[in-house]
Design an enzyme around this catalytic site. Structure first.
Site, PDB file in Angstrom:
ATOM      1  N   CYS A  52     -26.302  -7.858   9.119  1.00  0.00           N
ATOM      2  CA  CYS A  52     -26.400  -6.559   8.428  1.00  0.00           C
ATOM      3  C   CYS A  52     -27.352  -5.639   9.183  1.00  0.00           C
ATOM      4  O   CYS A  52     -28.477  -6.026   9.492  1.00  0.00           O
ATOM      5  CB  CYS A  52     -26.899  -6.781   7.001  1.00  0.00           C
ATOM      6  SG  CYS A  52     -27.409  -5.255   6.179  1.00  0.00           S
ATOM      7  N   HIS A 121     -30.547  -7.930   0.570  1.00  0.00           N
ATOM      8  CA  HIS A 121     -29.162  -7.576   0.872  1.00  0.00           C
ATOM      9  C   HIS A 121     -28.275  -7.593  -0.373  1.00  0.00           C
ATOM     10  O   HIS A 121     -27.295  -6.849  -0.450  1.00  0.00           O
ATOM     11  CB  HIS A 121     -28.644  -8.575   1.918  1.00  0.00           C
ATOM     12  CG  HIS A 121     -27.278  -8.248   2.461  1.00  0.00           C
ATOM     13  ND1 HIS A 121     -27.072  -7.209   3.346  1.00  0.00           N
ATOM     14  CD2 HIS A 121     -26.066  -8.823   2.253  1.00  0.00           C
ATOM     15  CE1 HIS A 121     -25.785  -7.165   3.663  1.00  0.00           C
ATOM     16  NE2 HIS A 121     -25.154  -8.133   3.020  1.00  0.00           N
TER      17      HIS A 121
END
Ligand SMILES: O=P(O)(O)O[C@H]1O[C@H](CO)[C@@H](O)[C@H](O)[C@H]1O
Ligand SMILES: O=P(O)(O)O[C@H]1O[C@H](CO)[C@@H](O)[C@H](O)[C@H]1O
Lengths: 385, 385
Positions: A52, A121
């Protein structure tokens, strides 16, 4: 005649903020649905995803490495839609009057930021408590302040600010060009074009006033002139707080309601109850009130269909630079535009008739507000744990 | 300065038809895409589906049975968004001036038709030849004519019509109420909210003028007044036919182009080259020209990403009833709004910034037109057979 008649007849409602109308067809939810279903959203994300580009410590597209941030983190979008530096636009064909009238353009400069809401996340605004949302409100306020024109009447109330060094990748010492307008927004969920589930929003600043805030500003100023200095949205908040039928949540400083003129099925507006021109007008208590209202709306959304509820959210407030009249007519409010209509997988499509003729909705805003009022309490996911 | 500079700088383009702006960020297609992908569309439908409520001979929701129609078939939508009969709307709270200003509504009556394009469940406009599309153009013209105000200047040119008995489920003898506006449109593909793949469009008529045609009509009348009686869209067609860079297809009567102010990535406008106020102004040859333009656009769309290309399409033309000035300022045109951007599965999302601030596009209309020009020729599916 009781308001209830509106549950049964097709009608149009007027949006005084945009000077536009929408078609309401309350009986229409009865039709069967054989069309597209949204993929049910994945709720099993890891807390940290090494691939990410928003997670702390990870590398981004252009090679920058994210710091190990603890709440929010701001950086300039690696794929900005507008840039600070570019060639000037000069129109071609100045000689042809048809071209001048029908092929008009103007250059736009600006800056696009990305702002993460949490280092985790797998969290969303709905998972965060008001005190965890407060740092986001503070960061929005700081970015707004850092772009505010020194000539704006708002510059006097704004706290002098630099974005804390750990929270951005650009030097705060770089003087910003004076831009006209700042749009803060969040796209949540892949149904609303979000390309990364890591909780984040965006902030775009531009040289011109974009269409929507421009429309609203025109209407707000018109009302102010015609109503002897009154603010349309402050008046609207007063009216709705009395009527109650469209109110979803209320605290000392903010109202969350399904506006009379809502287009999206469960559209919500979060509205300051007293006249606030922009984020910088809020004191600490009012910022907490805003954080709480955001927590209440997003948690109710997720509870409604027991899913990660997609939406686009945006903050409208005073332009960064403007006339005194424009600044005074502005009123801080947030729009939430969520597409889901019937369930976690069936959305309302604003397509053919809506695009070609007029937005059309199926359930009334009063019905939507009643359902959202009923979804209070703990986040459904917590109960399942 | 060459037009090419617009491929490199962020700019806004003006839409004179709506009096609005859109943001163009041509460099932005370079960003990677990690977001939602559309399901690739199923191309293996049967020619007849016993469970489809649009196939010939099948039963519909309210029990009516479809005739064994051979080209088009028109019936009143079983789940209409507007109805011919309903209680009158009377606003509540006339006593409060805030309510009167901020909670405005009006009743809307009307009629919603569904119109199938072909008896075959598995065909789309892209599969049909111009001569197979011509009956659809004729049916649109008939429905329009059957609702036209006898007082309209257009009533003199319109061919007296009844919808052929086999092509509708309502008696043509039922006199229609006089409605103000007719919106003809098609939602194609589940990505554009279409709930049944059987090729069909819709026709909604209403007592009021909806937002979009209303905006356009205001702008068209303004141009006409300011330009000594000239028609904005006729002038625009002339200009684009000379410039060529945004033209996708052209025949004797119609132009298909990516408008200067396009919002959707591969948005197309089909435009009568000479001044035509409405479908009833077309002679037989011009109707064939329109059918050909529709065939060319839809086939190129499917060829572009070798998929069933989703879109919403709508016809804008003169209102059913209006002042002479409104009728004369109108100009027949079709809008195609398709969401796909990069491939059969990656669409452009008009979300956060677009909804809150201003529509934003990534490729320029000139780039889009060049790609659509290159997609001419046989439908890709035919080559695979
Ligand atoms: O009437 P349909 O095809 O079921 O419905 C579709 O088109 C309508 C008109 O654009 C929209 O209001 C619906 O959201 C869409 O799903
Ligand atoms: O910048 P992102 O999150 O990749 O992109 C998303 O938001 C943008 C701003 O609303 C839109 O222009 C894009 O279509 C959407 O996918």
């Amino acid at each position: 005649m009781p308001d209830a008649i509106l549950d049964d007849i097709s009608h149009r409602r007027y949006n005084p903020l945009r000077d536009s109308w929408i078609l309401v067809s309350p009986h229409r939810t009865k039709r069967p649905w054989q069309g597209a279903q949204e993929a049910a959203s994945k709720t099993t994300l890891p807390q940290y995803d090494p691939s990410c580009y928003l997670c702390p410590g990870n590398k981004r597209a252009q090679g920058d490495v994210n710091p190990n941030y603890e709440s929010t983190f701001v950086f300039v979008n690696d794929y900005s839609a507008v840039k600070e530096e570019q060639a000037d636009y000069e129109s071609v064909d100045r000689d042809s009057s048809l071209s001048t009238m029908l092929l008009r353009a103007e250059g736009v400069k600006g800056k696009c930021y990305v702002l993460t809401f949490s280092p985790s996340h797998n969290l969303t605004l709905a998972d965060l408590s008001p005190s965890q949302i407060l740092p986001i409100v503070n960061t929005w306020t700081k970015i707004y302040t850092s772009h505010l024109s020194p000539k704006s009447p708002l510059a006097q109330v704004a706290q002098p600010t630099t974005l804390a060094p750990h929270s951005h990748s650009e030097s705060p010492a770089t003087p910003n060009a004076q831009y006209r307008y700042m749009q803060i927004f969040e796209n949540k969920g892949s149904a609303m074009g979000c390309s990364n589930p890591h909780p984040h929003g965006q902030v775009w600043v531009t040289t011109g006033t974009p269409e929507e805030p421009g429309l609203e500003l025109t209407q707000l100023q018109k009302y102010r002139r015609e109503q002897g200095g009154a603010n349309m949205l402050e008046d609207y908040a007063t009216l709705e707080a009395t009527k109650k039928e469209r109110v979803v949540f209320e605290n000392g400083s903010f109202l969350a309601l399904c506006p009379w003129w809502a287009t999206w099925p469960f559209e919500v507006m979060v509205l300051a109850k007293e006249h606030k021109r922009a984020l910088v007008d809020l004191n600490d208590k009012e910022k907490q009130g805003l954080a709480e209202a955001i927590a209440e709306v997003t948690r109710r959304y997720d509870n409604l269909f027991e899913t990660q509820f997609p939406y686009s959210m945006g903050i409208h407030q005073a332009p960064l630079e403007g006339t005194k009249e424009e600044i005074e007519a502005s009123h801080l409010h947030l729009h939430f535009y969520p597409p889901l209509l019937r369930s976690a997988t069936v959305r309302k499509f604003l397509v053919g008739y809506e695009l070609m003729a007029e937005p059309q909705r199926d359930i009334t805003p009063e019905q939507a507000a009643a359902r959202l009022r009923d979804c209070w309490g703990e986040l459904y996911r917590k109960k399942l744990e």
